[in-house]
Design an enzyme around this catalytic site. Sequence first.
Site, mmCIF file in Angstrom:
data_model
loop_
_atom_site.group_PDB
_atom_site.id
_atom_site.type_symbol
_atom_site.label_atom_id
_atom_site.label_comp_id
_atom_site.label_asym_id
_atom_site.label_seq_id
_atom_site.Cartn_x
_atom_site.Cartn_y
_atom_site.Cartn_z
ATOM 1 N N GLU A 270 20.872 27.745 -7.545
ATOM 2 C CA GLU A 270 21.615 26.495 -7.743
ATOM 3 C C GLU A 270 22.362 26.531 -9.064
ATOM 4 O O GLU A 270 23.419 25.932 -9.193
ATOM 5 C CB GLU A 270 20.675 25.299 -7.732
ATOM 6 C CG GLU A 270 20.298 24.849 -6.371
ATOM 7 C CD GLU A 270 19.591 23.506 -6.390
ATOM 8 O OE1 GLU A 270 19.370 22.981 -5.300
ATOM 9 O OE2 GLU A 270 19.259 22.973 -7.457
ATOM 10 N N HIS B 191 32.321 24.351 0.287
ATOM 11 C CA HIS B 191 33.057 23.089 0.166
ATOM 12 C C HIS B 191 32.630 22.065 1.230
ATOM 13 O O HIS B 191 33.460 21.427 1.867
ATOM 14 C CB HIS B 191 34.569 23.336 0.192
ATOM 15 C CG HIS B 191 35.059 23.904 -1.096
ATOM 16 N ND1 HIS B 191 34.945 25.246 -1.388
ATOM 17 C CD2 HIS B 191 35.621 23.325 -2.181
ATOM 18 C CE1 HIS B 191 35.430 25.466 -2.597
ATOM 19 N NE2 HIS B 191 35.837 24.322 -3.108
ATOM 20 N N CYS C 84 18.473 14.534 -9.177
ATOM 21 C CA CYS C 84 19.067 15.205 -8.020
ATOM 22 C C CYS C 84 19.110 14.356 -6.757
ATOM 23 O O CYS C 84 19.626 14.805 -5.735
ATOM 24 C CB CYS C 84 18.361 16.527 -7.743
ATOM 25 S SG CYS C 84 18.629 17.730 -9.052
#
Length: 121
Positions: A107, A66, A22
Site C-alpha cells: 500500500e 484507477h 483508513c
Amino acid sequence: MLLSKEFNFDAAHNLVNYHGKCEKLHGHTYKLKIVLEGQPDAEGMIMDFCELSEIVEENIISRLDHTYINDIIAQPSAEYIALWIWHELEEKVLRDNCSLYEVHVWETATSCVILRKSDIN
C-alpha cells in the site's frame, strides 16, 4: 527456483469494517509483485516475463487501476486484495513446470502483505 515480476497501479478504497484513518476514502499507488515457483522449460524459462506481464495486466491491473476497489472487494485491505489477486491468477499462471508461489501487495513504500502458497493450502 522462483521468478518474480513487479507491477504498479493506482486505486482508491476505504475500509468500511475498520475504525480509524483508513475508514475514509483515500488512494494509494499500489505495488504488486507476483512470484512463480518452478523449473525452466525446454526454452530455459519458468515463464516468459512478457507472458506473465500480459496475464497480470489483463486480469489484475486493467481491473484495479484507477478504480474504487470497494466496487470489486467488499473490505479491500491489503490482505484481501492479495487474496483476490491470488484467486484471479492461480489457474491462469499454472503450467506443467510452474505455479503461483507468492503475491505481494504494497500500500505504501514501507507497508506490504505477502500471501504464500502455504497460506492458501
